[in-house]
Design a protein around this motif. Structure first.
Motif, PDB file in Angstrom:
ATOM      1  N   PRO A   1      50.789  46.117  58.081  1.00  0.00           N
ATOM      2  CA  PRO A   1      51.491  47.682  57.401  1.00  0.00           C
ATOM      3  C   PRO A   1      52.836  48.292  57.807  1.00  0.00           C
ATOM      4  N   CYS A   2      53.688  48.496  56.893  1.00  0.00           N
ATOM      5  CA  CYS A   2      55.041  49.371  57.160  1.00  0.00           C
ATOM      6  C   CYS A   2      55.337  49.114  56.153  1.00  0.00           C
ATOM      7  N   ALA A   3      56.738  50.202  56.385  1.00  0.00           N
ATOM      8  CA  ALA A   3      57.135  51.001  55.615  1.00  0.00           C
ATOM      9  C   ALA A   3      57.390  50.203  54.067  1.00  0.00           C
ATOM     10  N   ASP A   4      58.363  48.518  54.326  1.00  0.00           N
ATOM     11  CA  ASP A   4      58.804  47.634  53.278  1.00  0.00           C
ATOM     12  C   ASP A   4      57.664  46.895  52.369  1.00  0.00           C
ATOM     13  N   VAL A   5      56.512  46.759  53.347  1.00  0.00           N
ATOM     14  CA  VAL A   5      55.670  46.209  52.372  1.00  0.00           C
ATOM     15  C   VAL A   5      54.960  47.212  51.450  1.00  0.00           C
ATOM     16  N   PHE A   6      55.141  47.858  51.899  1.00  0.00           N
ATOM     17  CA  PHE A   6      54.409  49.454  51.226  1.00  0.00           C
ATOM     18  C   PHE A   6      55.031  49.391  49.736  1.00  0.00           C
ATOM     19  N   LYS A   7      56.411  49.278  50.050  1.00  0.00           N
ATOM     20  CA  LYS A   7      56.983  49.529  49.236  1.00  0.00           C
ATOM     21  C   LYS A   7      57.383  48.148  48.194  1.00  0.00           C
ATOM     22  N   ARG A   8      57.241  47.158  48.060  1.00  0.00           N
ATOM     23  CA  ARG A   8      56.796  45.922  47.453  1.00  0.00           C
ATOM     24  C   ARG A   8      55.599  45.883  46.235  1.00  0.00           C
ATOM     25  N   LEU A   9      54.770  46.818  47.944  1.00  0.00           N
ATOM     26  CA  LEU A   9      53.539  46.907  46.963  1.00  0.00           C
ATOM     27  C   LEU A   9      53.715  47.986  45.342  1.00  0.00           C
ATOM     28  N   ALA A  10      53.862  48.742  46.099  1.00  0.00           N
ATOM     29  CA  ALA A  10      54.141  50.377  45.153  1.00  0.00           C
ATOM     30  C   ALA A  10      55.239  49.593  44.147  1.00  0.00           C
ATOM     31  N   ARG A  11      56.552  48.528  44.569  1.00  0.00           N
ATOM     32  CA  ARG A  11      56.924  47.813  43.074  1.00  0.00           C
ATOM     33  C   ARG A  11      56.489  47.792  42.670  1.00  0.00           C
TER      34      ARG A  11
ATOM     35  N   ILE B   1      44.231  34.103  50.427  1.00  0.00           N
ATOM     36  CA  ILE B   1      44.773  35.386  49.503  1.00  0.00           C
ATOM     37  C   ILE B   1      45.365  36.091  50.249  1.00  0.00           C
ATOM     38  N   ARG B   2      46.428  36.635  50.793  1.00  0.00           N
ATOM     39  CA  ARG B   2      46.914  37.266  51.869  1.00  0.00           C
ATOM     40  C   ARG B   2      48.412  36.185  51.933  1.00  0.00           C
ATOM     41  N   ARG B   3      48.582  35.186  51.370  1.00  0.00           N
ATOM     42  CA  ARG B   3      49.768  34.363  51.267  1.00  0.00           C
ATOM     43  C   ARG B   3      49.977  34.293  49.971  1.00  0.00           C
ATOM     44  N   SER B   4      48.715  34.455  48.842  1.00  0.00           N
ATOM     45  CA  SER B   4      49.309  34.815  47.141  1.00  0.00           C
ATOM     46  C   SER B   4      49.505  35.594  47.223  1.00  0.00           C
ATOM     47  N   GLY B   5      49.560  37.192  47.958  1.00  0.00           N
ATOM     48  CA  GLY B   5      50.003  38.178  48.099  1.00  0.00           C
ATOM     49  C   GLY B   5      51.235  38.624  48.276  1.00  0.00           C
ATOM     50  N   ILE B   6      51.506  37.533  49.152  1.00  0.00           N
ATOM     51  CA  ILE B   6      52.886  37.739  49.607  1.00  0.00           C
ATOM     52  C   ILE B   6      54.196  36.815  48.838  1.00  0.00           C
ATOM     53  N   GLU B   7      53.600  36.096  47.763  1.00  0.00           N
ATOM     54  CA  GLU B   7      53.863  34.977  47.141  1.00  0.00           C
ATOM     55  C   GLU B   7      54.421  36.483  45.889  1.00  0.00           C
ATOM     56  N   GLU B   8      53.680  36.918  45.110  1.00  0.00           N
ATOM     57  CA  GLU B   8      53.493  37.848  44.261  1.00  0.00           C
ATOM     58  C   GLU B   8      54.543  38.957  45.038  1.00  0.00           C
ATOM     59  N   LEU B   9      54.654  39.820  45.689  1.00  0.00           N
ATOM     60  CA  LEU B   9      54.507  41.020  46.530  1.00  0.00           C
ATOM     61  C   LEU B   9      56.282  39.947  46.528  1.00  0.00           C
ATOM     62  N   MET B  10      56.770  38.895  46.278  1.00  0.00           N
ATOM     63  CA  MET B  10      58.105  38.645  46.634  1.00  0.00           C
ATOM     64  C   MET B  10      58.853  38.080  45.217  1.00  0.00           C
ATOM     65  N   ARG B  11      57.882  38.613  44.332  1.00  0.00           N
ATOM     66  CA  ARG B  11      58.604  37.141  42.735  1.00  0.00           C
ATOM     67  C   ARG B  11      59.544  38.867  42.025  1.00  0.00           C
TER      68      ARG B  11
ATOM     69  N   ILE C   1      43.760  43.966  44.783  1.00  0.00           N
ATOM     70  CA  ILE C   1      43.328  42.296  46.562  1.00  0.00           C
ATOM     71  C   ILE C   1      44.257  41.898  46.931  1.00  0.00           C
ATOM     72  N   THR C   2      44.918  41.314  45.712  1.00  0.00           N
ATOM     73  CA  THR C   2      45.652  40.320  46.499  1.00  0.00           C
ATOM     74  C   THR C   2      46.176  40.619  46.962  1.00  0.00           C
ATOM     75  N   ALA C   3      47.669  41.648  46.261  1.00  0.00           N
ATOM     76  CA  ALA C   3      48.426  42.612  46.969  1.00  0.00           C
ATOM     77  C   ALA C   3      48.783  43.050  47.845  1.00  0.00           C
ATOM     78  N   VAL C   4      47.007  43.769  47.887  1.00  0.00           N
ATOM     79  CA  VAL C   4      47.123  44.739  49.372  1.00  0.00           C
ATOM     80  C   VAL C   4      46.377  43.767  50.254  1.00  0.00           C
TER      81      VAL C   4
END
Length: 306
Positions: free
Chosen positions: A131-141, A47-57, A121-124
């Motif tokens: 946890p870092c500022a960049d990933v939380f920005k991507r999550l908010a986006r 799920i984490r790897r799927s989440g990374i793909e979603e965050l970077m789309r 769940i997927t993007a979280v």
């Protein structure tokens, strides 16, 4: 010494796993390996790897996928109303008509579309892992884009239902009745029902990697429970809220503050907090120290005589 002990333990485990290999053909051994279920850390990693793909789309891809998902989820309301319109008014009718609610979720999940409650769940998972500022920005986006265009798609579907209400009055009345029932709960109850829906959707995402050929069945079962328990889902509920607003049964401010907001809070709490964070707490140690398993240490430790 510790490394030698760990190596011996790993070798002992490998030997134990291969103990009966000589009794089976090669194709049987492959079948045995394929039937093994993924462990919780492996599910999290998937799920984490799927989440990374979603965050970077790209944003444009997220917009279109979320918009289509919002429209598709409207078919849950449509099909549930369709079944109600053609079933007799009996005590068992809800058990059958609620299968209609599963249709939109099947389209969205099997079609790999962007659904906000899946992303609780997927993007979280990537954010919990690093946890870092960049990933939380991507999550908010991601959350912002997907939530907004899910709602737009769902509202478009509800608007079309309203504009075509004269084509099948019985269907329209059934959809309107269902929509009123779904949006009439008090604020706190709506939020609590949202927690139930959010938790179940997150649990569904967690179970799918192990579901294999049963994915369709799992989607239908979980979303049928959501409908039967009258849990509130912020995206499907936006179609219902649009219908009651256009029908003059509820004001826009009342719908947003009394239904959409508490449902959103409940879905996020249920999916991200009460499922994902607690599950992460369960497997965090295994991911950080996969070799420090107590049973392996015990296996390698000298036995005491009674």
């Amino acid at each position: 010494m510790a490394e030698d002990g760990q190596a011996a333990a790993d070798q002992a485990q490998t030997q134990a796993e291969k103990k009966h290999e000589g009794s089976f053909e090669e194709h049987e051994l492959r079948a045995i390996e394929q039937t093994g279920a993924m462990s919780p850390p492996a599910i999290f990693e998937s799920i984490r790897r799927s989440g990374i793909e979603e965050l970077m789309r790209p944003a444009s891809a997220l917009v279109m996928s979320a918009l289509i998902a919002g429209i598709a989820i409207g078919f849950s309301v449509f099909t549930e109303g369709l079944l109600r319109a053609h079933l007799p008014e009996t005590d068992w009718r809800p058990l059958i008509e609620n299968f209609g609610y599963t249709v939109g979720f099947v389209i969205v999940i099997m079609g790999q579309m962007q659904l906000f409650t899946e992303n609780t769940i997927t993007a979280v998972c990537p954010a919990l892992d690093e946890p870092c500022a960049d990933v939380f920005k991507r999550l908010a986006r991601l959350w912002g884009i997907v939530f907004l265009f899910n709602l737009i798609g769902a509202m478009l579907f509800g608007s079309v239902m309203y504009l075509t209400r004269g084509y099948d009055p019985a269907l329209w009345q059934a959809v309107l009745d269902l929509s009123e029932e779904a949006t009439h709960f008090p604020w706190m109850e709506t939020m609590l029902r949202g927690i139930g829906a959010g938790w179940l959707i997150a649990a569904l995402v967690w179970m799918l990697p192990n579901a294999r050929q049963s994915k369709l069945l799992m989607i239908v079962l979980v979303t049928w429970i959501i409908a039967t328990a009258e849990f509130t889902h912020v995206v499907a509920g936006s179609t219902e809220a649009t219908i009651v607003i256009l029908a003059g049964k509820m004001g826009i401010v009342e719908a947003l503050s009394g239904f959409t907001l508490p449902t959103l809070i409940g879905n996020v709490l249920g999916g991200s907090v009460f499922f994902t964070v607690l599950t992460w707490a369960q497997i965090k140690t295994e991911l950080e120290e996969p070799k420090d398993c107590p049973w392996r240490q015990d296996q390698n430790a000298p036995r005491r005589r009674a």
